[in-house]
Write an enzyme that holds these catalytic residues in place. Structure first.
Site, PDB file in Angstrom:
ATOM      1  N   SER A   1       0.836  -1.199   0.000  1.00  0.00           N
ATOM      2  CA  SER A   1       0.000   0.000   0.000  1.00  0.00           C
ATOM      3  C   SER A   1       0.871   1.249   0.000  1.00  0.00           C
ATOM      4  O   SER A   1       2.094   1.168   0.048  1.00  0.00           O
ATOM      5  CB  SER A   1      -0.981  -0.009   1.168  1.00  0.00           C
ATOM      6  N   CYS A   2       0.225   2.378  -0.060  1.00  0.00           N
ATOM      7  CA  CYS A   2       0.858   3.691  -0.162  1.00  0.00           C
ATOM      8  C   CYS A   2       2.010   3.812   0.817  1.00  0.00           C
ATOM      9  O   CYS A   2       1.827   3.492   1.979  1.00  0.00           O
ATOM     10  CB  CYS A   2      -0.180   4.775   0.121  1.00  0.00           C
ATOM     11  N   PRO A   3       3.170   4.285   0.424  1.00  0.00           N
ATOM     12  CA  PRO A   3       3.521   4.843  -0.888  1.00  0.00           C
ATOM     13  C   PRO A   3       4.246   3.857  -1.803  1.00  0.00           C
ATOM     14  O   PRO A   3       4.795   4.270  -2.817  1.00  0.00           O
ATOM     15  CB  PRO A   3       4.491   5.958  -0.493  1.00  0.00           C
ATOM     16  N   MET A   4       4.265   2.577  -1.430  1.00  0.00           N
ATOM     17  CA  MET A   4       5.182   1.661  -2.103  1.00  0.00           C
ATOM     18  C   MET A   4       4.902   1.393  -3.586  1.00  0.00           C
ATOM     19  O   MET A   4       5.842   1.250  -4.361  1.00  0.00           O
ATOM     20  CB  MET A   4       5.286   0.338  -1.311  1.00  0.00           C
TER      21      MET A   4
END
Lengths: 204, 84
Positions: free
Chosen positions: B20-23
């Protein structure tokens, strides 16, 4: 001013319309001079406003588990945009850069009405541990990276993570306690000079 | 304008499922950095936020172009080309 008026009107009107005044170059020359000066100024402006890269600074002052995420997520994302990023960690924000302590950041249940515990219970011993465990589980469930993964990602992508020297001394944190690649020996003045050059400045 | 259908070949596939964010954005950028100009990466993600995140990133970042985005049920598929 010239006294050879030979009957022509004098004063501002004449001065404004004169292109034959012997003390001034011809109008065409002056226009050309203005044009080249305008070109110079436009080139200067373009150079000054387009330095090729967007710059962002973040001041990270909080060291709880929830507040450690925003600066790291923004910094790693900005680095992915190709921006130059500096995060200045001060006071409890240093906990994020402390390799050992960053693994054990806590969520505060007291004064946080969004945790499932009433404040009267939240103050009991062990409650921060409980809410922190719950948050860590949620973080894991949705695939959010851990703090150390995000710190490593930021450093890998070229974000400059800085540890404020004064607060590091205050908390007795040795340079070696921080993640490899963290910048130390910086203070308010170096942070401000970077902020002055930045397009975006945030305080977390 | 951001999403256009053109002919392209996929150079590399990035599996960002479960992240999930930011990956998804961070890993897309890291993959783009390994590609040559003109090559493309296909990003497979399960993060619903990746639809707007990848679009915003591609829009703001120099040297990349978002070629396509599709919602294939549980998987969000993005195709990004390195332009420079």
């Amino acid at each position: 001013m010239s006294s050879e008026t030979d009957g022509a009107p004098t004063g501002p009107k004449r001065a404004a319309s004169s292109d034959t005044d012997s003390t001034e170059p011809p109008l065409a020359d002056r226009v050309e001079t203005l044009h080249s000066r305008l070109d110079e100024l436009e080139a200067d402006l373009a150079a000054a406003t387009d330095d090729g890269s967007t710059r962002m600074t973040i001041v990270a002052t909080k060291g709880t588990l929830d507040m450690a995420y925003p600066p790291l997520i923004l910094a790693s994302t900005a680095a992915a945009f190709g921006w130059e990023v500096t995060v200045f960690h001060t006071f409890w924000g240093l906990e994020i850069l402390h390799e050992e302590r960053s693994a054990d950041l806590q969520l505060s249940s007291v004064g946080n009405p969004n945790t499932p515990l009433p404040n009267a219970l939240a103050a009991l011993p062990g409650m921060d541990r409980l809410t922190t465990t719950m948050m860590r589980r949620s973080i894991d469930d949705v695939g959010t990276p851990t703090i150390d993964e995000l710190v490593d990602t930021c450093l890998e992508m070229g974000a400059d993570l800085q540890a404020c020297q004064m607060t590091a001394d205050m908390m007795d944190y040795d340079e070696g306690a921080f993640y490899d690649g963290v910048t130390t020996g910086v203070g308010a003045a170096s942070a401000l000079s970077e902020m002055a050059e930045a397009d975006i400045q945030l305080l977390v | 304008m951001g999403v256009t259908m053109t002919d392209y070949e996929i150079t590399e596939t990035l599996d960002a499922k479960g992240l999930s964010c930011p990956m998804p954005v961070v890993k897309t950028k890291q993959t783009i950095d390994t590609l040559a100009a003109g090559e493309t990466v296909e990003v497979l993600a399960t993060d619903a936020g990746s639809m707007s995140d990848l679009a915003g990133w591609a829009d703001t970042t120099d040297g990349v172009e978002l070629l396509n985005q599709t919602d294939e049920g549980d998987i969000y598929r993005h195709v990004v080309r390195k332009t420079a």
